[in-house]
Design a protein around this motif. Structure first.
Motif, PDB file in Angstrom:
ATOM      1  N   THR A  66      12.886  -2.541   0.324  1.00 23.15           N
ATOM      2  CA  THR A  66      12.674  -2.781   1.754  1.00 23.15           C
ATOM      3  C   THR A  66      11.255  -3.258   2.019  1.00 23.15           C
ATOM      4  O   THR A  66      10.304  -2.783   1.387  1.00 23.15           O
ATOM      5  N   PRO A  67      11.066  -4.200   2.960  1.00 17.54           N
ATOM      6  CA  PRO A  67       9.701  -4.546   3.378  1.00 17.54           C
ATOM      7  C   PRO A  67       9.057  -3.341   4.059  1.00 17.54           C
ATOM      8  O   PRO A  67       9.711  -2.619   4.820  1.00 17.54           O
ATOM      9  N   VAL A  68       7.793  -3.124   3.826  1.00 16.76           N
ATOM     10  CA  VAL A  68       7.071  -1.981   4.383  1.00 16.76           C
ATOM     11  C   VAL A  68       5.835  -2.504   5.115  1.00 16.76           C
ATOM     12  O   VAL A  68       5.160  -3.425   4.643  1.00 16.76           O
ATOM     13  N   TYR A  69       5.555  -1.887   6.287  1.00 14.16           N
ATOM     14  CA  TYR A  69       4.406  -2.280   7.095  1.00 14.16           C
ATOM     15  C   TYR A  69       3.630  -0.998   7.439  1.00 14.16           C
ATOM     16  O   TYR A  69       4.228   0.008   7.831  1.00 14.16           O
ATOM     17  N   ASP A  70       2.309  -1.032   7.324  1.00 21.25           N
ATOM     18  CA  ASP A  70       1.474   0.114   7.680  1.00 21.25           C
ATOM     19  C   ASP A  70       0.602  -0.243   8.878  1.00 21.25           C
ATOM     20  O   ASP A  70       0.062  -1.364   8.964  1.00 21.25           O
ATOM     21  N   PHE A  71       0.461   0.729   9.808  1.00 20.71           N
ATOM     22  CA  PHE A  71      -0.375   0.491  10.975  1.00 20.71           C
ATOM     23  C   PHE A  71      -0.936   1.808  11.489  1.00 20.71           C
ATOM     24  O   PHE A  71      -0.240   2.598  12.127  1.00 20.71           O
ATOM     25  N   TYR A  72      -2.183   2.090  11.152  1.00 29.97           N
ATOM     26  CA  TYR A  72      -2.939   3.241  11.650  1.00 29.97           C
ATOM     27  C   TYR A  72      -2.138   4.539  11.598  1.00 29.97           C
ATOM     28  O   TYR A  72      -1.902   5.205  12.613  1.00 29.97           O
ATOM     29  N   GLY A  73      -1.711   4.911  10.398  1.00 31.64           N
ATOM     30  CA  GLY A  73      -1.041   6.188  10.201  1.00 31.64           C
ATOM     31  C   GLY A  73       0.464   6.133  10.368  1.00 31.64           C
ATOM     32  O   GLY A  73       1.137   7.149  10.180  1.00 31.64           O
TER      33      GLY A  73
ATOM     34  N   PHE B 200       9.570   0.432   8.100  1.00 27.54           N
ATOM     35  CA  PHE B 200      10.367  -0.161   7.026  1.00 27.54           C
ATOM     36  C   PHE B 200      11.778  -0.461   7.517  1.00 27.54           C
ATOM     37  O   PHE B 200      12.234   0.079   8.523  1.00 27.54           O
ATOM     38  N   HIS B 201      12.488  -1.330   6.799  1.00 28.33           N
ATOM     39  CA  HIS B 201      13.873  -1.664   7.131  1.00 28.33           C
ATOM     40  C   HIS B 201      14.791  -0.545   6.657  1.00 28.33           C
ATOM     41  O   HIS B 201      14.581   0.046   5.597  1.00 28.33           O
ATOM     42  N   ALA B 202      15.837  -0.276   7.439  1.00 25.72           N
ATOM     43  CA  ALA B 202      16.804   0.758   7.092  1.00 25.72           C
ATOM     44  C   ALA B 202      18.209   0.196   7.265  1.00 25.72           C
ATOM     45  O   ALA B 202      18.435  -0.753   8.020  1.00 25.72           O
ATOM     46  N   GLU B 203      19.155   0.781   6.564  1.00 28.60           N
ATOM     47  CA  GLU B 203      20.543   0.310   6.629  1.00 28.60           C
ATOM     48  C   GLU B 203      21.229   0.740   7.923  1.00 28.60           C
ATOM     49  O   GLU B 203      22.273   0.202   8.288  1.00 28.60           O
TER      50      GLU B 203
ATOM     51  N   ALA C 158       0.825  -1.209   0.000  1.00 29.01           N
ATOM     52  CA  ALA C 158       0.000   0.000   0.000  1.00 29.01           C
ATOM     53  C   ALA C 158       0.856   1.254   0.000  1.00 29.01           C
ATOM     54  O   ALA C 158       0.497   2.270  -0.602  1.00 29.01           O
ATOM     55  N   THR C 159       2.009   1.211   0.656  1.00 30.46           N
ATOM     56  CA  THR C 159       2.898   2.360   0.724  1.00 30.46           C
ATOM     57  C   THR C 159       4.269   1.949   0.208  1.00 30.46           C
ATOM     58  O   THR C 159       4.821   0.925   0.633  1.00 30.46           O
ATOM     59  N   ALA C 160       4.818   2.752  -0.692  1.00 25.97           N
ATOM     60  CA  ALA C 160       6.166   2.504  -1.218  1.00 25.97           C
ATOM     61  C   ALA C 160       7.124   3.508  -0.588  1.00 25.97           C
ATOM     62  O   ALA C 160       6.842   4.711  -0.548  1.00 25.97           O
ATOM     63  N   VAL C 161       8.251   3.017  -0.102  1.00 22.60           N
ATOM     64  CA  VAL C 161       9.250   3.887   0.527  1.00 22.60           C
ATOM     65  C   VAL C 161      10.444   3.996  -0.418  1.00 22.60           C
ATOM     66  O   VAL C 161      11.030   2.978  -0.822  1.00 22.60           O
ATOM     67  N   PRO C 162      10.836   5.221  -0.790  1.00 20.62           N
ATOM     68  CA  PRO C 162      11.962   5.392  -1.721  1.00 20.62           C
ATOM     69  C   PRO C 162      13.276   4.874  -1.132  1.00 20.62           C
ATOM     70  O   PRO C 162      13.523   4.974   0.073  1.00 20.62           O
ATOM     71  N   HIS C 163      14.117   4.326  -1.992  1.00 17.66           N
ATOM     72  CA  HIS C 163      15.447   3.877  -1.582  1.00 17.66           C
ATOM     73  C   HIS C 163      16.281   5.068  -1.122  1.00 17.66           C
ATOM     74  O   HIS C 163      16.405   6.054  -1.833  1.00 17.66           O
TER      75      HIS C 163
END
Length: 280
Positions: free
Chosen positions: A171-178, A182-185, A157-162
């Motif tokens: 990166t895997p992305v998870y959404d939860f009530y606003g 996501f995973h970060a280096e 549902a949400t894409a996070v830019p590299h």
């Protein structure tokens, strides 16, 4: 020996060899017992040679025969006051010399005292070890009794830019009530520098820039940032206080809660909510 001496000998033998022997504390009785026993032996074997070095004051002062070792203990026990039982209740197999009797009996109390002292020391050491084991590390509950309310799986549902806050490529992305997680280096503030460490970031979903318009060299952000990194066996964890800066949607979902915790577990994220009734 006359009847009076016979009666005295039986009485002293009862004190020396009977079940309630008490003659060891009566030196005079011990000496008298030795005299009467010597007289009895003289009647059986004949007069004692005066030159015998075992006869005299030294023998009289020696320990009585109740201190015989196990090898010379009586062959039978009966009532020593019974005149007809003398030959049964006291028949020494072999009478050791006085020095052997004294040495054997004198060492027994010392051995008992030493063993008792060692047992006390061992018991004290064991008690100290148990006390240390029980008090050295006070247990602390890792979960604090907070219930898990959800398990998050990656979403599209949400894409996070590299490059956004160190977001890794794909990166895997998870959404939860606003909130978007996501995973970060690397963690915010320099966390996650160890080999195999994994970091996660959580930001308001409305602050995530579009992928096609994101410039990794120049971009802005206006909102709260939450991050956490794993360390060895400890999972990456994020705690989000439900204060005014938290996303409104999240606060509305848990109006009585004080905080939300996100725990990374492989490709899943566990969600724990403090409902305001658990003491910290």
């Amino acid at each position: 020996m006359d009847a009076e001496n016979e009666a005295e000998l039986r009485s002293l033998r009862a004190r020396a060899y009977g079940p309630k022997a008490d003659i060891t504390t009566d030196r005079a009785a011990m000496r008298r017992l030795r005299e009467l026993e010597a007289a009895r032996r003289a009647e059986v074997t004949g007069p004692t040679d005066p030159s015998d070095p075992t006869v005299g004051e030294e023998e009289a002062d020696a320990a009585p025969a109740e201190q015989l070792s196990a090898d010379s203990s009586p062959t039978a026990i009966a009532d020593p006051t019974d005149e007809g039982s003398e030959s049964e209740w006291w028949q020494p197999r072999e009478e050791p010399d006085d020095d052997a009797r004294v040495g054997a009996t004198a060492s027994a109390p010392r051995r008992r005292r030493v063993l008792w002292a060692l047992s006390v020391v061992a018991s004290a050491a064991a008690a100290a070890g148990v006390t240390y084991a029980l008090t050295a590390v006070a247990p602390v509950s890792a979960s604090s009794g907070v219930p898990q309310v959800a398990t998050l799986h990656p979403t599209t549902a949400t894409a996070v830019p590299h490059g956004f806050f160190g977001a890794s490529e794909d990166t895997p992305v998870y959404d939860f009530y606003g909130l978007t997680i996501f995973h970060a280096e690397g963690g915010f503030g320099g966390g996650g520098t160890g080999v195999g460490d994994v970091c996660i970031m959580a930001v308001p979903t409305e602050q995530v820039p579009a992928v096609d318009s994101f410039d990794a060299t120049s971009w802005g952000f206006d909102g709260p940032i939450y991050s956490g990194c794993s360390a060895g066996a400890f999972s990456a964890t994020i705690e989000v206080p439900l204060r005014s800066e938290a996303p409104e949607t999240l606060r509305a979902r848990f109006p009585e809660a004080r905080g939300v915790q996100f725990v990374l577990d492989g490709d899943r994220v566990g969600v724990f909510v403090d409902n305001g009734q658990t003491s910290g």
